[in-house]
Write a protein that holds these residues in place. Structure first.
Motif, PDB file in Angstrom:
ATOM      1  N   THR A 158       0.834  -1.210   0.000  1.00  0.00           N
ATOM      2  CA  THR A 158       0.000   0.000   0.000  1.00  0.00           C
ATOM      3  C   THR A 158       0.861   1.249   0.000  1.00  0.00           C
ATOM      4  OG1 THR A 158      -1.775  -1.141   1.191  1.00  0.00           O
ATOM      5  CG2 THR A 158      -1.793   1.260   1.248  1.00  0.00           C
ATOM      6  N   LEU A 159       1.889   1.258   0.860  1.00  0.00           N
ATOM      7  CA  LEU A 159       2.780   2.416   0.921  1.00  0.00           C
ATOM      8  C   LEU A 159       3.498   2.626  -0.407  1.00  0.00           C
ATOM      9  CD1 LEU A 159       4.359   1.915   4.467  1.00  0.00           C
ATOM     10  CD2 LEU A 159       2.637   3.597   3.802  1.00  0.00           C
ATOM     11  N   ALA A 160       3.898   1.522  -1.053  1.00  0.00           N
ATOM     12  CA  ALA A 160       4.625   1.633  -2.315  1.00  0.00           C
ATOM     13  C   ALA A 160       3.737   2.159  -3.429  1.00  0.00           C
ATOM     14  CB  ALA A 160       5.206   0.272  -2.696  1.00  0.00           C
ATOM     15  N   VAL A 161       2.531   1.599  -3.552  1.00  0.00           N
ATOM     16  CA  VAL A 161       1.632   2.002  -4.641  1.00  0.00           C
ATOM     17  C   VAL A 161       1.162   3.440  -4.455  1.00  0.00           C
ATOM     18  CG1 VAL A 161      -0.646   1.608  -5.670  1.00  0.00           C
ATOM     19  CG2 VAL A 161       0.871  -0.328  -5.220  1.00  0.00           C
ATOM     20  N   VAL A 162       0.629   3.755  -3.271  1.00  0.00           N
ATOM     21  CA  VAL A 162       0.144   5.118  -3.035  1.00  0.00           C
ATOM     22  C   VAL A 162       1.303   6.100  -3.064  1.00  0.00           C
ATOM     23  CG1 VAL A 162      -1.054   6.646  -1.432  1.00  0.00           C
ATOM     24  CG2 VAL A 162      -1.823   4.288  -1.701  1.00  0.00           C
ATOM     25  N   GLY A 163       2.446   5.701  -2.503  1.00  0.00           N
ATOM     26  CA  GLY A 163       3.616   6.580  -2.522  1.00  0.00           C
ATOM     27  C   GLY A 163       4.066   6.894  -3.942  1.00  0.00           C
ATOM     28  N   THR A 164       4.002   5.892  -4.819  1.00  0.00           N
ATOM     29  CA  THR A 164       4.383   6.120  -6.220  1.00  0.00           C
ATOM     30  C   THR A 164       3.423   7.088  -6.893  1.00  0.00           C
ATOM     31  OG1 THR A 164       5.358   3.904  -6.393  1.00  0.00           O
ATOM     32  CG2 THR A 164       4.748   5.003  -8.450  1.00  0.00           C
ATOM     33  N   LEU A 165       2.116   6.903  -6.662  1.00  0.00           N
ATOM     34  CA  LEU A 165       1.129   7.800  -7.253  1.00  0.00           C
ATOM     35  C   LEU A 165       1.334   9.237  -6.765  1.00  0.00           C
ATOM     36  CD1 LEU A 165      -2.103   5.588  -7.008  1.00  0.00           C
ATOM     37  CD2 LEU A 165      -0.717   6.039  -9.048  1.00  0.00           C
ATOM     38  N   VAL A 166       1.559   9.382  -5.455  1.00  0.00           N
ATOM     39  CA  VAL A 166       1.783  10.715  -4.884  1.00  0.00           C
ATOM     40  C   VAL A 166       3.056  11.327  -5.455  1.00  0.00           C
ATOM     41  CG1 VAL A 166       2.331  11.972  -2.764  1.00  0.00           C
ATOM     42  CG2 VAL A 166       0.494  10.267  -2.768  1.00  0.00           C
ATOM     43  N   ALA A 167       4.115  10.516  -5.579  1.00  0.00           N
ATOM     44  CA  ALA A 167       5.383  11.023  -6.105  1.00  0.00           C
ATOM     45  C   ALA A 167       5.242  11.482  -7.552  1.00  0.00           C
ATOM     46  CB  ALA A 167       6.457   9.938  -5.994  1.00  0.00           C
ATOM     47  N   VAL A 168       4.499  10.718  -8.348  1.00  0.00           N
ATOM     48  CA  VAL A 168       4.277  11.107  -9.752  1.00  0.00           C
ATOM     49  C   VAL A 168       3.562  12.442  -9.824  1.00  0.00           C
ATOM     50  CG1 VAL A 168       2.967  10.538 -11.839  1.00  0.00           C
ATOM     51  CG2 VAL A 168       4.309   8.772 -10.702  1.00  0.00           C
ATOM     52  N   MET A 169       2.509  12.606  -9.016  1.00  0.00           N
ATOM     53  CA  MET A 169       1.750  13.858  -9.053  1.00  0.00           C
ATOM     54  C   MET A 169       2.563  15.032  -8.531  1.00  0.00           C
ATOM     55  SD  MET A 169      -2.143  12.671  -8.127  1.00  0.00           S
ATOM     56  CE  MET A 169      -1.808  11.154  -7.247  1.00  0.00           C
ATOM     57  N   ALA A 170       3.381  14.799  -7.498  1.00  0.00           N
ATOM     58  CA  ALA A 170       4.227  15.874  -6.978  1.00  0.00           C
ATOM     59  C   ALA A 170       5.275  16.279  -8.013  1.00  0.00           C
ATOM     60  CB  ALA A 170       4.900  15.421  -5.684  1.00  0.00           C
ATOM     61  N   LEU A 171       5.849  15.290  -8.708  1.00  0.00           N
ATOM     62  CA  LEU A 171       6.835  15.589  -9.749  1.00  0.00           C
ATOM     63  C   LEU A 171       6.206  16.381 -10.885  1.00  0.00           C
ATOM     64  CD1 LEU A 171       9.634  15.245 -11.006  1.00  0.00           C
ATOM     65  CD2 LEU A 171       8.868  13.044 -11.936  1.00  0.00           C
ATOM     66  N   VAL A 172       5.017  15.969 -11.304  1.00  0.00           N
ATOM     67  CA  VAL A 172       4.316  16.689 -12.374  1.00  0.00           C
ATOM     68  C   VAL A 172       3.993  18.114 -11.933  1.00  0.00           C
ATOM     69  CG1 VAL A 172       2.165  16.803 -13.686  1.00  0.00           C
ATOM     70  CG2 VAL A 172       3.376  14.628 -13.466  1.00  0.00           C
ATOM     71  N   ALA A 173       3.588  18.271 -10.671  1.00  0.00           N
ATOM     72  CA  ALA A 173       3.281  19.608 -10.156  1.00  0.00           C
ATOM     73  C   ALA A 173       4.511  20.501 -10.195  1.00  0.00           C
ATOM     74  CB  ALA A 173       2.734  19.504  -8.732  1.00  0.00           C
ATOM     75  N   GLU A 174       5.667  19.956  -9.799  1.00  0.00           N
ATOM     76  CA  GLU A 174       6.897  20.740  -9.810  1.00  0.00           C
ATOM     77  C   GLU A 174       7.317  21.081 -11.242  1.00  0.00           C
ATOM     78  OE1 GLU A 174      10.258  22.811  -8.520  1.00  0.00           O
ATOM     79  OE2 GLU A 174       8.359  22.258  -7.575  1.00  0.00           O
ATOM     80  N   MET A 175       7.183  20.122 -12.158  1.00  0.00           N
ATOM     81  CA  MET A 175       7.514  20.394 -13.561  1.00  0.00           C
ATOM     82  C   MET A 175       6.576  21.442 -14.145  1.00  0.00           C
ATOM     83  SD  MET A 175       8.320  16.536 -14.959  1.00  0.00           S
ATOM     84  CE  MET A 175       8.644  17.122 -16.637  1.00  0.00           C
ATOM     85  N   THR A 176       5.297  21.380 -13.767  1.00  0.00           N
ATOM     86  CA  THR A 176       4.340  22.383 -14.227  1.00  0.00           C
ATOM     87  C   THR A 176       4.736  23.771 -13.729  1.00  0.00           C
ATOM     88  OG1 THR A 176       2.540  20.755 -14.249  1.00  0.00           O
ATOM     89  CG2 THR A 176       1.916  23.079 -14.181  1.00  0.00           C
ATOM     90  N   ARG A 177       5.127  23.830 -12.470  1.00  0.00           N
ATOM     91  CA  ARG A 177       5.527  25.124 -11.885  1.00  0.00           C
ATOM     92  C   ARG A 177       6.750  25.689 -12.587  1.00  0.00           C
ATOM     93  NH1 ARG A 177       8.818  27.355  -8.161  1.00  0.00           N
ATOM     94  NH2 ARG A 177       9.979  25.413  -7.903  1.00  0.00           N
ATOM     95  N   ARG A 178       7.700  24.830 -12.933  1.00  0.00           N
ATOM     96  CA  ARG A 178       8.946  25.288 -13.526  1.00  0.00           C
ATOM     97  C   ARG A 178       8.833  25.575 -15.026  1.00  0.00           C
ATOM     98  NH1 ARG A 178      13.756  24.358 -10.670  1.00  0.00           N
ATOM     99  NH2 ARG A 178      13.459  23.400  -8.619  1.00  0.00           N
ATOM    100  N   LEU A 179       8.076  24.724 -15.731  1.00  0.00           N
ATOM    101  CA  LEU A 179       8.060  24.807 -17.192  1.00  0.00           C
ATOM    102  C   LEU A 179       6.954  25.688 -17.748  1.00  0.00           C
ATOM    103  CD1 LEU A 179       8.736  21.049 -18.062  1.00  0.00           C
ATOM    104  CD2 LEU A 179      10.379  22.928 -17.955  1.00  0.00           C
ATOM    105  N   LEU A 180       5.895  25.889 -16.987  1.00  0.00           N
ATOM    106  CA  LEU A 180       4.757  26.641 -17.503  1.00  0.00           C
ATOM    107  C   LEU A 180       4.570  27.913 -16.687  1.00  0.00           C
ATOM    108  CD1 LEU A 180       2.315  23.666 -18.114  1.00  0.00           C
ATOM    109  CD2 LEU A 180       3.458  25.033 -19.856  1.00  0.00           C
TER     110      LEU A 180
END
Length: 243
Positions: A161-183
């Protein structure tokens, strides 16, 4: 009170569950135990494809807002002591130019019913008087109906559970940071600074939500966040902001 106990919403929930079951059955030969998770991804992609025109409108509106920024700044300087007049003048400017200050909210608002319905599908043990078979499906050993917060509250948290949810959260956090930097956002000069700051926080709110919703809804949010970033990068090249 469970809103989906109301007859119209209960019927909608039943239809959505049956549709997800049918799609899962169709994908079972291809994905096996992860067929339901793949069905969630397919639904996400279908929704995003349907929302491409909304994304194009959003990109055009963002370009228009950036183009109007100098004129909005002049209005703010002129009517700084008259907030009501400033608001009227700014709205009139948007109307005259065929732009909307709220266009950026359209994709979120359009997806809200889908996310809510998907959340409900994987939240109810019984639907239409029958056991919800979708809750037995898993993503890498984690039931699609499980949430991280729910698992923590019931003491059923495990490494998967920690691995799956953690991966989903990490993907969304990474996308959020890329959005902030690139757009680079087009900021309306009439917008209060605290609203602009809040906008930066909102980028990461989806990652926080993923810890509270079922894994199925978190998977939807992760896929749609990646799609949104890719789409906005492509549209930004088509509708660049003024330098």
């Amino acid at each position: 009170m469970d809103l989906f106990a109301l007859p119209p919403l209960a019927l909608l929930l039943d239809l959505a569950t049956r549709a997800m079951l049918a799609l899962t059955t169709l994908l079972d030969p291809l994905a096996g135990s992860t067929a339901a998770a793949l069905a969630v991804v397919v639904v996400t992609l279908v929704v995003r494809l349907a929302l491409i025109p909304v994304g194009v409108s959003q990109a055009r509106a963002e370009q228009s807002r950036a183009r109007l920024a100098p004129r909005l700044r002049m209005l703010r300087e002129r009517w700084a002591r008259n907030p009501e007049r400033l608001q009227r003048e700014a709205l009139q400017l948007y109307r005259d130019e065929g732009a909307s200050p709220l266009a950026g909210c359209l994709p979120v608002l359009a997806q809200a019913p889908v996310v809510g319905l998907l959340y409900a599908v994987f939240l109810h043990d019984t639907v239409g008087g029958h056991a919800n078979e979708l809750l037995a499906d898993e993503l890498f050993g984690v039931p699609l109906g499980r949430s991280l917060v729910g698992a923590l509250s019931t003491g059923t948290t495990d490494a998967a559970t920690l691995a799956v949810v953690g991966t989903l959260v990490a993907v969304m956090a990474l996308v959020a940071e890329m959005t902030r930097r690139l757009l680079r956002p087009s900021v309306d000069p009439t917008t209060p600074p605290w609203v602009t700051g809040l906008g930066g926080v909102v980028h990461f709110s989806t990652a926080v939500v993923a810890a509270f919703v079922p894994v199925a809804a978190g998977l939807y949010l992760a896929v749609t966040s990646v799609w949104t970033l890719a789409q906005r990068l492509l549209l930004r090249r088509r509708y660049p902001l003024p330098s």
